[in-house]
Design a protein around this motif. Sequence first.
Motif, PDB file in Angstrom:
ATOM      1  N   ARG A  31       9.178  -0.267  -4.833  1.00  0.00           N
ATOM      2  CA  ARG A  31       8.441   0.643  -4.997  1.00  0.00           C
ATOM      3  C   ARG A  31       6.963  -0.319  -5.462  1.00  0.00           C
ATOM      4  NH1 ARG A  31       3.927  -0.195  -9.058  1.00  0.00           N
ATOM      5  NH2 ARG A  31       3.462   2.077  -9.503  1.00  0.00           N
ATOM      6  N   ASN A  32       7.058  -2.245  -5.918  1.00  0.00           N
ATOM      7  CA  ASN A  32       6.147  -2.922  -5.895  1.00  0.00           C
ATOM      8  C   ASN A  32       5.153  -3.415  -5.041  1.00  0.00           C
ATOM      9  OD1 ASN A  32       6.667  -2.786  -9.183  1.00  0.00           O
ATOM     10  ND2 ASN A  32       8.405  -3.541  -9.184  1.00  0.00           N
ATOM     11  N   GLY A  56       9.563  -5.138 -12.356  1.00  0.00           N
ATOM     12  CA  GLY A  56       8.391  -5.915 -11.795  1.00  0.00           C
ATOM     13  C   GLY A  56       8.959  -6.299 -10.197  1.00  0.00           C
ATOM     14  N   ASP A 109      14.285  -2.975  -8.896  1.00  0.00           N
ATOM     15  CA  ASP A 109      12.908  -3.155 -10.008  1.00  0.00           C
ATOM     16  C   ASP A 109      13.702  -2.325 -11.375  1.00  0.00           C
ATOM     17  OD1 ASP A 109      11.861  -0.467  -8.851  1.00  0.00           O
ATOM     18  OD2 ASP A 109      10.902  -1.737  -7.215  1.00  0.00           O
ATOM     19  N   LYS A 159       8.863  -7.893  -7.149  1.00  0.00           N
ATOM     20  CA  LYS A 159       8.805  -6.885  -5.519  1.00  0.00           C
ATOM     21  C   LYS A 159       9.666  -7.504  -4.750  1.00  0.00           C
ATOM     22  CE  LYS A 159       3.381  -7.815  -5.925  1.00  0.00           C
ATOM     23  NZ  LYS A 159       3.405  -8.235  -7.967  1.00  0.00           N
TER      24      LYS A 159
END
Length: 537
Positions: free
Chosen positions: A322-323, A281, A237, A283
């Motif tokens: 992270r997302n 961004g 990401d 995922k």
Amino acid sequence: MYNGAQVAPVSGSSSRPAWTPDPDRYMPAATGTRWPSGSTATPWTYQTGLNYQCSKLYFGSPDYPTNDFLVPFVGFQLTEGGNAPQETQSPATDMLIDEAFFIHPDGTESPILFGGNAAATVTAATGIVYGQVTLPAALPAWSIFGIRTVYHGAVGNAFCAAYRCQRHRGEKYWGAADLASIRALAAANGPSTAALDSDALYNTTGNATNSQQMAYGPCMVLAKGWDGRPVPLVLADSLLERQEIAASADARRNMGIGRRWLDQRDPVQGSLIPIVMGVPGSKSAQELATNALKRWVMIDAIATTYNSGKNIWTFVLDWSGRNDVNATAATWAAAKTALPGTRVRGRYGAGTHIVGVTIWPTVGSTDSGRTVAAYTVATQWGATLASANAIVLASAVYNKTIDAFPAFMSDTDPTKPPGAETFPLGNVVGHPGNQDGVTTWDTMRLPTTVLQGARVMFEYSPGLFTNRTLVEKKTDYGDGTADFRVAEVLATNVQDNAMLMGHAYTAADFIHPALYHVLRTVSRIPQSEKSKFYPAA
């Protein structure tokens, strides 16, 4: 075994297996390539008088000689943000490539041909075309080379875009009303067309209405000559690379922690050029899933069509997750590990070598990021993330893991990242502006050692601090000082010789590390971790 061959330790060292060359296998040959991304709601469109365009981009080559280049261009575009990396933001019209060129390190050009033709049509939303060029002599190892792409469309039509030009590296972006005019601009090699690369929006992110305009170019560059070193297929990401935008890119177009770390020219482990599958961004839960398959189909087709069935990568590096943030650690970790463990292995086989990387936190601050002590860490990014990372490190999905969390954190408190106090830079020289608090200013004189592209914090009044982003070094005075143009044009009244520090974050959301934090983290992840990139013999 590695790449189908028996391997042995490097002579005099057990730190990595010997590399087994396969010089006829296409492998990644350019640092800093990107997938097109955008938004159908606010698309990049051809403007009147500028619907013929030319991008001139520079990349770094592998640390071995290369030739016989394969240069794919795509007609689909990814979303960044909530649904990333879904490939759902494609223009409705085809990309029309007029011509493309390989730029040698000495500036001479060789035409890139598409099935023997100079021009190519890339079908909207689905198309892929492959340019090819063989140089008169192999490109030397560790070179800087360019790709110049000329393309056009009807005024008002949307187009695919991937690259923000990096001025300090000589990248250009021109626009004109016809092919002859755009060729003349490229031949003159003057500044970029101001309407396509304005000072006001340089080094900014966002969409087509409020950020530095993006240009079209190849989604990757492959070449023959591979010397057998590992090639990562990276699940990622924005925390891999998009902590930076344009102004801070290194000489080889690398931005962000992951790309910079992989490209380090370690004398034992070597530099590695990845195929990065994600975008900002992304995922894990949305990768290699519904509406996110075209990139995967493309790289598999390259293996089948051009590589005798051999992939353009040797292992998977999972730097994502992270997302997929979740209040339950097990759910968070499961979203991350299911991508490589279920979908990647389901596609490429149970024997696929996968290396996992831990996730970094997001924080808050009560002093705008000046000190470590003033950071606040919510439970989500403290205890929950710690539990999720522990699950990742113990997961049977991964053949090996890299715990990159400590490298990201401060020396004074291992639960918090570094603050601006970690990066003292001296003092502002004199003061910017005229100190009336009314007239705006856009230039600061600073020590010349301060890094272009950095975000800096300074004490504009006793006990009060503010920030600026240094988008261009305008004038070096030769006396240890230089003028820098800043992105934030305000009227701040700054005291003389204000204390200066490097900010650790790009914005007040404390998600993306800024340049000084990026470089510190890169230096703290041992290059020896690359030894985990080899399947067990």
